[in-house]
Scaffold this motif. Sequence first.
Motif, PDB file in Angstrom:
ATOM      1  N   SER A  28       0.849  -1.198   0.000  1.00 28.48           N
ATOM      2  CA  SER A  28       0.000   0.000   0.000  1.00 28.48           C
ATOM      3  C   SER A  28       0.879   1.241   0.000  1.00 28.48           C
ATOM      4  CB  SER A  28      -0.897   0.016   1.238  1.00 28.48           C
ATOM      5  OG  SER A  28      -0.102   0.192   2.414  1.00 28.48           O
ATOM      6  N   THR A  29       0.260   2.393  -0.182  1.00 30.70           N
ATOM      7  CA  THR A  29       0.996   3.663  -0.122  1.00 30.70           C
ATOM      8  C   THR A  29       1.669   3.824   1.233  1.00 30.70           C
ATOM      9  OG1 THR A  29      -0.621   4.656  -1.620  1.00 30.70           O
ATOM     10  CG2 THR A  29       0.794   6.164  -0.390  1.00 30.70           C
ATOM     11  N   LEU A  30       0.963   3.446   2.301  1.00 32.21           N
ATOM     12  CA  LEU A  30       1.524   3.567   3.648  1.00 32.21           C
ATOM     13  C   LEU A  30       2.733   2.662   3.817  1.00 32.21           C
ATOM     14  CD1 LEU A  30       1.220   4.885   6.406  1.00 32.21           C
ATOM     15  CD2 LEU A  30      -0.312   3.030   7.062  1.00 32.21           C
ATOM     16  N   ASP A  31       2.674   1.436   3.274  1.00 31.85           N
ATOM     17  CA  ASP A  31       3.816   0.530   3.350  1.00 31.85           C
ATOM     18  C   ASP A  31       5.046   1.144   2.677  1.00 31.85           C
ATOM     19  OD1 ASP A  31       2.144  -1.310   4.548  1.00 31.85           O
ATOM     20  OD2 ASP A  31       1.790  -2.443   2.703  1.00 31.85           O
ATOM     21  N   VAL A  32       4.841   1.698   1.488  1.00 29.53           N
ATOM     22  CA  VAL A  32       5.940   2.296   0.734  1.00 29.53           C
ATOM     23  C   VAL A  32       6.515   3.497   1.486  1.00 29.53           C
ATOM     24  CG1 VAL A  32       6.531   3.543  -1.386  1.00 29.53           C
ATOM     25  CG2 VAL A  32       5.136   1.461  -1.494  1.00 29.53           C
ATOM     26  N   ALA A  33       5.639   4.320   2.044  1.00 26.74           N
ATOM     27  CA  ALA A  33       6.097   5.482   2.804  1.00 26.74           C
ATOM     28  C   ALA A  33       6.955   5.056   3.989  1.00 26.74           C
ATOM     29  CB  ALA A  33       4.898   6.295   3.292  1.00 26.74           C
ATOM     30  N   LEU A  34       6.542   3.975   4.643  1.00 26.31           N
ATOM     31  CA  LEU A  34       7.261   3.487   5.814  1.00 26.31           C
ATOM     32  C   LEU A  34       8.638   2.952   5.444  1.00 26.31           C
ATOM     33  CD1 LEU A  34       7.360   2.635   8.793  1.00 26.31           C
ATOM     34  CD2 LEU A  34       6.129   0.558   8.159  1.00 26.31           C
ATOM     35  N   VAL A  35       8.691   2.073   4.440  1.00 24.99           N
ATOM     36  CA  VAL A  35       9.950   1.436   4.069  1.00 24.99           C
ATOM     37  C   VAL A  35      10.939   2.447   3.493  1.00 24.99           C
ATOM     38  CG1 VAL A  35      10.993  -0.234   2.482  1.00 24.99           C
ATOM     39  CG2 VAL A  35       8.931  -0.837   3.747  1.00 24.99           C
ATOM     40  N   PRO A 111       6.091  -3.747  10.737  1.00 26.56           N
ATOM     41  CA  PRO A 111       6.030  -3.169  12.090  1.00 26.56           C
ATOM     42  C   PRO A 111       7.403  -2.923  12.706  1.00 26.56           C
ATOM     43  CG  PRO A 111       4.407  -4.911  11.869  1.00 26.56           C
ATOM     44  CD  PRO A 111       5.261  -4.980  10.639  1.00 26.56           C
ATOM     45  N   LEU A 112       8.367  -3.805  12.484  1.00 27.84           N
ATOM     46  CA  LEU A 112       9.702  -3.585  13.047  1.00 27.84           C
ATOM     47  C   LEU A 112      10.410  -2.413  12.363  1.00 27.84           C
ATOM     48  CD1 LEU A 112      11.063  -7.208  13.647  1.00 27.84           C
ATOM     49  CD2 LEU A 112      10.305  -5.536  15.353  1.00 27.84           C
ATOM     50  N   VAL A 113      10.145  -2.205  11.082  1.00 31.04           N
ATOM     51  CA  VAL A 113      10.671  -1.019  10.404  1.00 31.04           C
ATOM     52  C   VAL A 113      10.108   0.242  11.057  1.00 31.04           C
ATOM     53  CG1 VAL A 113      10.651   0.290   8.244  1.00 31.04           C
ATOM     54  CG2 VAL A 113      11.116  -2.158   8.200  1.00 31.04           C
ATOM     55  N   GLU A 114       8.804   0.215  11.383  1.00 34.32           N
ATOM     56  CA  GLU A 114       8.174   1.370  12.039  1.00 34.32           C
ATOM     57  C   GLU A 114       8.748   1.601  13.426  1.00 34.32           C
ATOM     58  OE1 GLU A 114       5.481   4.566  12.808  1.00 34.32           O
ATOM     59  OE2 GLU A 114       6.377   3.668  11.017  1.00 34.32           O
ATOM     60  N   VAL A 115       8.974   0.523  14.197  1.00 34.71           N
ATOM     61  CA  VAL A 115       9.590   0.671  15.518  1.00 34.71           C
ATOM     62  C   VAL A 115      10.982   1.290  15.380  1.00 34.71           C
ATOM     63  CG1 VAL A 115      10.490  -0.575  17.526  1.00 34.71           C
ATOM     64  CG2 VAL A 115       8.290  -1.230  16.547  1.00 34.71           C
ATOM     65  N   SER A 116      11.748   0.844  14.393  1.00 31.79           N
ATOM     66  CA  SER A 116      13.087   1.395  14.164  1.00 31.79           C
ATOM     67  C   SER A 116      13.014   2.889  13.854  1.00 31.79           C
ATOM     68  CB  SER A 116      13.761   0.666  12.996  1.00 31.79           C
ATOM     69  OG  SER A 116      13.828  -0.725  13.220  1.00 31.79           O
TER      70      SER A 116
END
Length: 265
Positions: A28-35, A111-116
Motif C-alpha cells: 500500500s501507499t503507507l507501506d511504501v512510505a514506511l519502508v 512493524p519492526l521497520v516502524e519501531v526502528s
Amino acid sequence: MGDRAAVRRLSPRRWRILSFLAQHGTASTLDVALVCDVSRLTAHRDLTWLHGLGLVRRDCSAEDRTHTWWYEVTAEGAEMVRRDLAASGRPVPLQLGRRPPSAADALLFLPLVEVSRRNPGRCELFQWLATMETSAWLRQHDLAHLRADGYGIWLEDGRCLRFLVHVDRGPIGDAIAEHEKRTSGLSGLLTGYRHTDRAVPVGAVLVIAQDAEREEQLLNDLIRGPMRPQIAVSTREMMYRYWPNDRVWRLPGAAHPRRLADLGV
C-alpha cells in the motif's frame, strides 16, 4: 510504455520504491512510505508517477471501505529492476516481480521497520530476508530441509537477536472438523527442527500462531517435546495489538511473555 526519457531519470527514491515492489510483492501507499522513510503524500506522488509510466499497476477492492490502493510492479518494471541489479553486479532475486504478498512482511517486517523509525539509535531492524532469500541463507548453513518465512537481525538497547520466523497458516484442508481446527497443520510447522542434528545459527525461532488456541496447543507440544533451538510463540492478534518487539513472545513453560530483544539473553 510512457516517456522513456523520464524512465531514465528515475530518482534514487523512485528506484527504491520500484525495487521494493519487485522484491516484496503487493504494498500500500503507507507501506511504501514506511519502508522508504518518506511522507505518505510523497509516496503517493511517486507511485502515481510510476503508475503513469506503466512500471507499477494498482488495484482497489470494491469491498474495501477504506478505498486503499494496492500497488505491484509490472513485468516491464520488474525487468528494469533486473537489468539494474545485473548491471551493478548485484544478485537478482528469484521470482523478481512475481512474488505473492508475505504474511511475515505484514506481521513482522513492516512493524519492526516502524519501531526502528520511531526509536532511532535505540532500535533497528538491521537485516531482513524475505522467504526466497531465507531459503538460500538456510542452504548456505546446510539446513536446506528447513522452511521459514523470513530471517532477521534485531538490535535494541545494545542487544542483538538473530531470528527465523514462521507464520501459522491455520487449519489445512477444506473439510476440518471443529475439534481438529486447533491442531490441524501445526505438526508440520516445526518438523524440520526435530529432524536436524545441526545447530541453527539463530537466537530464536519465532512462530506467529493464527489464534490463542493454536498458540496454546503449540506451547504444550513444545513442553512435551522440547527442541534444540529456542522457540518463541505469539499470535496474529498480539501482532495487531502491540509492537512485535514488546512483551508478546511466549516460551514453553515460562510464566510471563518476553520482549523480542530479551529472547537472545
